[in-house]
Design a protein around this motif. Structure first.
Motif, PDB file in Angstrom:
ATOM      1  N   GLU A 123       0.838  -1.198   0.000  1.00  0.00           N
ATOM      2  CA  GLU A 123       0.000   0.000   0.000  1.00  0.00           C
ATOM      3  C   GLU A 123       0.877   1.253   0.000  1.00  0.00           C
ATOM      4  N   GLY A 124       0.552   2.178  -0.872  1.00  0.00           N
ATOM      5  CA  GLY A 124       1.335   3.400  -0.989  1.00  0.00           C
ATOM      6  C   GLY A 124       2.431   3.307  -2.026  1.00  0.00           C
ATOM      7  N   ALA A 125       2.789   2.073  -2.440  1.00  0.00           N
ATOM      8  CA  ALA A 125       3.772   1.887  -3.506  1.00  0.00           C
ATOM      9  C   ALA A 125       3.029   1.777  -4.838  1.00  0.00           C
ATOM     10  N   LEU A 126       3.797   1.603  -5.909  1.00  0.00           N
ATOM     11  CA  LEU A 126       3.209   1.581  -7.246  1.00  0.00           C
ATOM     12  C   LEU A 126       2.537   0.235  -7.512  1.00  0.00           C
ATOM     13  N   THR A 127       1.221   0.251  -7.631  1.00  0.00           N
ATOM     14  CA  THR A 127       0.469  -0.904  -8.120  1.00  0.00           C
ATOM     15  C   THR A 127      -0.156  -0.500  -9.443  1.00  0.00           C
ATOM     16  N   ASP A 128       0.088  -1.270 -10.470  1.00  0.00           N
ATOM     17  CA  ASP A 128      -0.413  -0.881 -11.786  1.00  0.00           C
ATOM     18  C   ASP A 128      -0.726  -2.105 -12.630  1.00  0.00           C
ATOM     19  N   ALA A 129      -1.408  -1.818 -13.732  1.00  0.00           N
ATOM     20  CA  ALA A 129      -1.701  -2.845 -14.725  1.00  0.00           C
ATOM     21  C   ALA A 129      -0.853  -2.548 -15.959  1.00  0.00           C
ATOM     22  N   ILE A 130      -0.208  -3.581 -16.483  1.00  0.00           N
ATOM     23  CA  ILE A 130       0.622  -3.426 -17.672  1.00  0.00           C
ATOM     24  C   ILE A 130      -0.174  -3.925 -18.869  1.00  0.00           C
ATOM     25  N   VAL A 131      -0.422  -3.038 -19.823  1.00  0.00           N
ATOM     26  CA  VAL A 131      -1.205  -3.386 -21.007  1.00  0.00           C
ATOM     27  C   VAL A 131      -0.353  -3.175 -22.251  1.00  0.00           C
ATOM     28  N   GLU A 132      -0.719  -3.892 -23.299  1.00  0.00           N
ATOM     29  CA  GLU A 132      -0.006  -3.794 -24.561  1.00  0.00           C
ATOM     30  C   GLU A 132      -0.994  -3.496 -25.681  1.00  0.00           C
ATOM     31  N   LEU A 133      -0.726  -2.425 -26.413  1.00  0.00           N
ATOM     32  CA  LEU A 133      -1.522  -2.081 -27.592  1.00  0.00           C
ATOM     33  C   LEU A 133      -0.855  -2.695 -28.811  1.00  0.00           C
ATOM     34  N   GLU A 134      -1.655  -3.395 -29.617  1.00  0.00           N
ATOM     35  CA  GLU A 134      -1.136  -4.089 -30.789  1.00  0.00           C
ATOM     36  C   GLU A 134      -1.741  -3.486 -32.052  1.00  0.00           C
ATOM     37  N   SER A 135      -0.880  -3.170 -33.011  1.00  0.00           N
ATOM     38  CA  SER A 135      -1.370  -2.577 -34.251  1.00  0.00           C
ATOM     39  C   SER A 135      -0.359  -2.797 -35.364  1.00  0.00           C
ATOM     40  N   THR A 136      -0.875  -2.950 -36.576  1.00  0.00           N
ATOM     41  CA  THR A 136      -0.005  -3.093 -37.747  1.00  0.00           C
ATOM     42  C   THR A 136       0.146  -1.773 -38.493  1.00  0.00           C
TER      43      THR A 136
ATOM     44  N   ASN B  64      -4.081   9.069 -30.593  1.00  0.00           N
ATOM     45  CA  ASN B  64      -4.946   9.531 -29.504  1.00  0.00           C
ATOM     46  C   ASN B  64      -5.770   8.395 -28.900  1.00  0.00           C
ATOM     47  N   ILE B  65      -5.054   7.421 -28.335  1.00  0.00           N
ATOM     48  CA  ILE B  65      -5.709   6.305 -27.655  1.00  0.00           C
ATOM     49  C   ILE B  65      -5.627   6.552 -26.146  1.00  0.00           C
ATOM     50  N   ILE B  66      -6.775   6.546 -25.494  1.00  0.00           N
ATOM     51  CA  ILE B  66      -6.855   6.779 -24.049  1.00  0.00           C
ATOM     52  C   ILE B  66      -7.349   5.503 -23.375  1.00  0.00           C
ATOM     53  N   ILE B  67      -6.576   5.016 -22.399  1.00  0.00           N
ATOM     54  CA  ILE B  67      -6.962   3.828 -21.633  1.00  0.00           C
ATOM     55  C   ILE B  67      -7.306   4.283 -20.215  1.00  0.00           C
ATOM     56  N   ARG B  68      -8.538   4.017 -19.804  1.00  0.00           N
ATOM     57  CA  ARG B  68      -9.016   4.486 -18.498  1.00  0.00           C
ATOM     58  C   ARG B  68      -9.543   3.314 -17.687  1.00  0.00           C
ATOM     59  N   HIS B  69      -9.059   3.203 -16.450  1.00  0.00           N
ATOM     60  CA  HIS B  69      -9.584   2.184 -15.544  1.00  0.00           C
ATOM     61  C   HIS B  69     -10.802   2.765 -14.837  1.00  0.00           C
ATOM     62  N   ILE B  70     -11.956   2.180 -15.067  1.00  0.00           N
ATOM     63  CA  ILE B  70     -13.211   2.789 -14.642  1.00  0.00           C
ATOM     64  C   ILE B  70     -13.326   2.857 -13.125  1.00  0.00           C
TER      65      ILE B  70
ATOM     66  N   HIS C  40       1.460   1.613 -18.833  1.00  0.00           N
ATOM     67  CA  HIS C  40       1.211   1.283 -17.429  1.00  0.00           C
ATOM     68  C   HIS C  40       0.055   2.135 -16.921  1.00  0.00           C
ATOM     69  N   VAL C  41      -0.982   1.471 -16.420  1.00  0.00           N
ATOM     70  CA  VAL C  41      -2.134   2.179 -15.863  1.00  0.00           C
ATOM     71  C   VAL C  41      -2.071   2.048 -14.344  1.00  0.00           C
ATOM     72  N   THR C  42      -1.883   3.168 -13.646  1.00  0.00           N
ATOM     73  CA  THR C  42      -1.761   3.152 -12.191  1.00  0.00           C
ATOM     74  C   THR C  42      -3.094   2.770 -11.543  1.00  0.00           C
ATOM     75  N   LEU C  43      -3.008   1.921 -10.517  1.00  0.00           N
ATOM     76  CA  LEU C  43      -4.203   1.485  -9.783  1.00  0.00           C
ATOM     77  C   LEU C  43      -4.024   1.848  -8.306  1.00  0.00           C
ATOM     78  N   PRO C  44      -4.437   3.039  -7.900  1.00  0.00           N
ATOM     79  CA  PRO C  44      -4.178   3.518  -6.531  1.00  0.00           C
ATOM     80  C   PRO C  44      -5.156   2.937  -5.501  1.00  0.00           C
ATOM     81  N   TYR C  45      -5.036   1.646  -5.234  1.00  0.00           N
ATOM     82  CA  TYR C  45      -5.903   0.988  -4.267  1.00  0.00           C
ATOM     83  C   TYR C  45      -5.269   1.000  -2.878  1.00  0.00           C
ATOM     84  N   LYS C  46      -6.124   0.863  -1.856  1.00  0.00           N
ATOM     85  CA  LYS C  46      -5.656   0.651  -0.494  1.00  0.00           C
ATOM     86  C   LYS C  46      -5.494  -0.855  -0.264  1.00  0.00           C
ATOM     87  N   ARG C  47      -5.027  -1.219   0.947  1.00  0.00           N
ATOM     88  CA  ARG C  47      -4.800  -2.633   1.234  1.00  0.00           C
ATOM     89  C   ARG C  47      -6.063  -3.447   0.952  1.00  0.00           C
ATOM     90  N   GLY C  48      -5.861  -4.601   0.308  1.00  0.00           N
ATOM     91  CA  GLY C  48      -6.989  -5.471   0.006  1.00  0.00           C
ATOM     92  C   GLY C  48      -6.717  -6.286  -1.242  1.00  0.00           C
TER      93      GLY C  48
END
Length: 310
Positions: free
Chosen positions: A96-109, A114-120, A138-146
């Motif tokens: 908690e308080g450190a960096l927790t994030d989701a790593i995503v990869e956009l694939e295109s040929t 202008n691509i926006i990725i938002r964690h709802i 990297h999409v930051t996920l600022p969650y508390k303990r859990g």
């Protein structure tokens, strides 16, 4: 009415977008005018009405050009989004308080813009101005303990002129563990001896610090136990092993900690990390669960996950 809309959305939309990897196609892409686009349409309609009323061909021509521009925006926005791939590679468990994030990869040929990725759930978002081939974000996920289910990402684009919004979703069932923030515990620690019947008895044990063996150094081991004499002789990092490390194990008990629930969990987290770094076997006891004595990375992760879930 609102509950019916949510039910329909969950039944038809969420199910279609539940995956860790999606290629956005015509059946999963949604296109509507943006707020700027709605204003643009209003001005276009107003120009058309004025042109009709005053029989002004110039004003009519402007309204026609605006209509063409809107259609071009709709088509360009859809083409920019069509066949774009999104893959959720992993989620980073952390304290908690450190960096927790989701790593995503956009694939295109081809190039995308202008691509926006938002964690709802958290509202965190990242904007990629230009995508070509594989792009990691990297999409930051600022969650508390859990422990949390990642759930839904919304992928949006306002290309090319901001007049339209093209979007889709990716709904993931991956879980994220946010561990308690480690807090140093200086209180006395009781040792646990596990008998053959599997029961744990709490007793004080004296360690016998007798030299036993030399073993190769591994990342995370304490440098205080390195045999520097052997390193100076043959340039090999060896760690001194003692009989006490093999015969004595420690146990960390929630009820023996002080403070409120979060403070106790933080102290237990610190003890788990310290024991794991020192290659010390340990057990963990919580009011609703007990983890038997063990060691190694998998044992450490299991204990940290249990602390995050409590």
């Amino acid at each position: 009415m609102r509950s019916r809309i949510k039910y329909w959305f969950a039944k038809h939309v969420d199910r279609k977008h539940t995956a860790d990897h999606m290629i956005f196609k015509h059946d999963s892409i949604y296109v509507l005018p943006s707020q700027s686009g709605l204003l643009f349409i209003g001005i276009m309609v107003l120009n058309f009405i004025l042109g009709i009323n005053y029989q002004n061909n110039l004003i009519l021509a402007v309204s026609y050009i605006m209509a063409v521009l809107l259609i071009v925006s709709l088509l360009s926005g859809y083409i920019n989004f069509n066949r774009l791939g999104l893959k959720l590679l992993s989620v980073n468990d952390n304290y908690e308080g450190a960096l927790t994030d989701a790593i995503v990869e956009l694939e295109s040929t081809k190039e995308r813009y202008n691509i926006i990725i938002r964690h709802i759930n958290t509202g965190s978002e990242v904007t990629i101005n230009e995508v070509f081939k594989n792009t990691i974000a990297h999409v930051t996920l600022p969650y508390k303990r859990g422990v949390y289910t990642i759930e839904k990402f919304k992928i949006t684009s306002h290309f090319p002129f901001g007049l339209v919004t093209v979007w889709s979703y990716l709904h993931s069932n991956k879980t994220l563990h946010v561990y308690p923030l480690p807090k140093e515990e200086k209180a006395q620690i009781n040792h646990i001896i596990t008998g053959t019947d599997g029961d744990s008895n709490v007793n004080d044990v004296q360690a016998i610090d007798e030299f036993n063996e030399l073993k190769p150094y591994q990342q995370g081991m304490s440098l205080n136990k390195v045999s520097w004499r052997h390193f100076a002789k043959n340039q090999q990092l060896l760690v001194k092993g003692y009989t006490s490390e093999q015969s004595v194990s420690v146990g960390f008990d929630f009820d023996l900690m002080t403070g409120n629930v979060e403070e106790r969990l933080s102290k237990l987290c610190f003890l788990v990390v310290e024991a794991s770094n020192n290659q010390q076997p340990f057990a963990l006891k919580l009011p609703n669960e007990t983890v038997a004595i063990g060691s190694g990375q998998s044992h450490r992760v299991k204990c940290l996950e249990i602390l995050s879930e409590y």
